[in-house]
Design an enzyme around this catalytic site. Structure first.
Site, short mmCIF file in Angstrom:
data_model
loop_
_atom_site.label_atom_id
_atom_site.label_comp_id
_atom_site.label_asym_id
_atom_site.label_seq_id
_atom_site.Cartn_x
_atom_site.Cartn_y
_atom_site.Cartn_z
N CYS A 62 0.87 -1.17 0.00
CA CYS A 62 0.00 0.00 0.00
C CYS A 62 0.91 1.22 0.00
O CYS A 62 2.02 1.15 -0.52
CB CYS A 62 -0.98 -0.03 1.18
SG CYS A 62 -0.21 0.09 2.80
N GLN A 63 0.48 2.31 0.58
CA GLN A 63 1.31 3.52 0.54
C GLN A 63 2.46 3.46 1.54
O GLN A 63 3.59 3.76 1.19
CB GLN A 63 0.46 4.77 0.78
CG GLN A 63 1.19 6.06 0.43
CD GLN A 63 1.58 6.14 -1.03
OE1 GLN A 63 0.86 5.71 -1.92
NE2 GLN A 63 2.77 6.68 -1.30
#
Length: 109
Positions: A62-63
């Site tokens: 994810c980020q």
């Protein structure tokens, strides 16, 4: 305890062809993602988990690593072999590693 790996270890697996699932939202994916990563937003993971192969180690990103960590916890409990990429796309990009922009390109689509 969910399995987690650092960027360097993940990069070697990625370059060797390991499958990657990006659990961010489509707009985040389009802003910068790994070539070949499958987009399955965290909110859709329960309904789309069957798209993953339980017998293949899959990396989740994810980020920064928080959403993918939650995804790893849920998928491990369901019998999947998954690993969280600690630091996520932020750490990947900070190391100057390649990213692509634009929507997901699905084979045959």
């Amino acid at each position: 305890m969910p399995k987690t790996t650092d960027i360097a270890t993940f990069a070697a697996a990625y370059e060797a062809g390991a499958p990657v699932v990006d659990v961010r939202e489509p707009y985040e994916y389009e802003a910068g993602h790994l070539r070949g990563a499958t987009l399955i937003p965290l909110g859709q993971l329960g309904a789309r988990a069957g798209e993953l192969d339980k017998n293949t180690t899959t990396y989740l990103i994810c980020q920064v690593g928080q959403r993918s960590l939650r995804a790893v916890e849920a998928l491990e409990a369901a019998g999947y072999d998954v690993i969280n990429v600690d630091g996520g796309m932020s750490a990947w990009a900070a190391q100057g590693r390649p990213i692509e922009r634009g929507p997901e390109q699905r084979p045959g689509a």
